[in-house]
Design a protein around this motif. Structure first.
Motif: not given
Length: 298
Positions: A111-116, A119-122, A155-158
């Motif tokens: 539904n969202e063209t971008k995620i904020f 990036d690290m998790e993706l 934050t980035s994935a723990s």
């Protein structure tokens, strides 16, 4: 209070509810700790008391007249205050089980063209799902373990993706976080990634929510496959169809919004759903989005 937590998580996309939800959980967990302390006192009297009046008097003084009762009153005041504020926002309705009119059905299309901030998790998830893996052989044993991506914070994935949870050759990766933090959106962007699309022959998306109905989920998984229909109501027949699909195509199944009801009866429903997936093509995977930390599937 746990029912109220469930209702609050359903509405956690609303800012005021999201602010109160952590406070409600903290108060409930403190109440649980207090109950455990009380149970310990009771058990201690039963095991060591042997009718001793002095120990019973100590129990009475510590629990009833001491700081315990003050803690009880303090937690009760917190719970009353927070629950009254949540109920004033309309959270008094009974939680409805999986209902598409209340909890809209999701799909693999973002539904969202971008995620904020994800990036690290993706990147980690895509690398994990698409990385080359050695096939099982007499001299090669795959390491089995638990792994999850925690997206509860910005934050980035723990918990980094550092091991594999597997069912035979099937890899299972949970994305864990409270409601509203973007687990579904993250999974959607995984499915739309060109590397993921080229790696898997088939991507299946199924909405789970709080009704882990094995027959419903199996039918929806089958009907997500081009040219496949699930017209029968016989679970064995449905599982045979899914087993044939799983053994002929390298697939990614996304189970979106899986709740902890899957853990009932020692995970019987989960095991039943996965039964047709024992002999999958090497590299197939399951991606789970869930709010429950305990759902680290094995």
């Amino acid at each position: 209070m746990y029912d109220l937590i469930d209702r609050a998580e359903w509405r956690s996309h609303k800012h005021r509810v999201a602010e109160l939800l952590p406070n409600l959980k903290d108060a409930v967990y403190d109440a649980d700790d207090l109950l455990d302390e009380f149970k310990w006192y009771v058990l201690n009297v039963k095991v060591e008391g042997n009718g001793s009046q002095s120990l019973s008097r100590d129990f009475f003084d510590s629990v009833i007249q001491g700081s315990f009762i003050k803690s009880v009153n303090g937690i009760r005041d917190r719970l009353d205050n927070i629950s009254n504020r949540l109920l004033s926002m309309g959270l008094h309705e009974v939680t409805t089980r999986f209902d598409k009119s209340v909890r809209p059905e999701t799909s693999s299309f973002p539904n969202e063209t971008k995620i904020f901030g994800r990036d690290m998790e993706l990147k980690k998830i895509i690398e994990f799902l698409c990385k080359p893996r050695n096939s099982n052989s007499a001299n090669t044993k795959r390491q089995k373990g638990n792994s999850a991506v925690d997206v509860s914070t910005s934050t980035s994935a723990s918990n980094q993706v550092n091991s594999e949870s597997s069912i035979s050759d099937l890899i299972v990766l949970p994305i864990v976080g409270i409601g509203g933090v973007g687990k579904t959106t993250l999974a959607q962007h995984v499915c739309s990634d060109t590397q993921v699309k080229s790696h898997f022959d088939l991507i299946i998306w199924v909405c789970v929510s709080d009704d882990f109905d094995v027959k419903r989920l199996t039918k929806e998984a089958i009907e997500s496959c081009p040219g496949k229909q699930a017209t029968t109501e016989n679970l064995n027949s449905l599982q045979n169809i899914l087993s044939d699909i799983a053994s002929s195509k390298k697939f990614l199944i996304v189970l979106d919004d899986m709740w902890d009801d899957v853990l009932k009866d020692n995970g019987k429903s989960w095991k039943t759903f996965c039964a047709p997936l024992k002999n999958v093509l090497h590299g197939s995977a399951v991606l789970v989005t869930t709010r429950c930390q305990k759902i680290i599937t094995t």
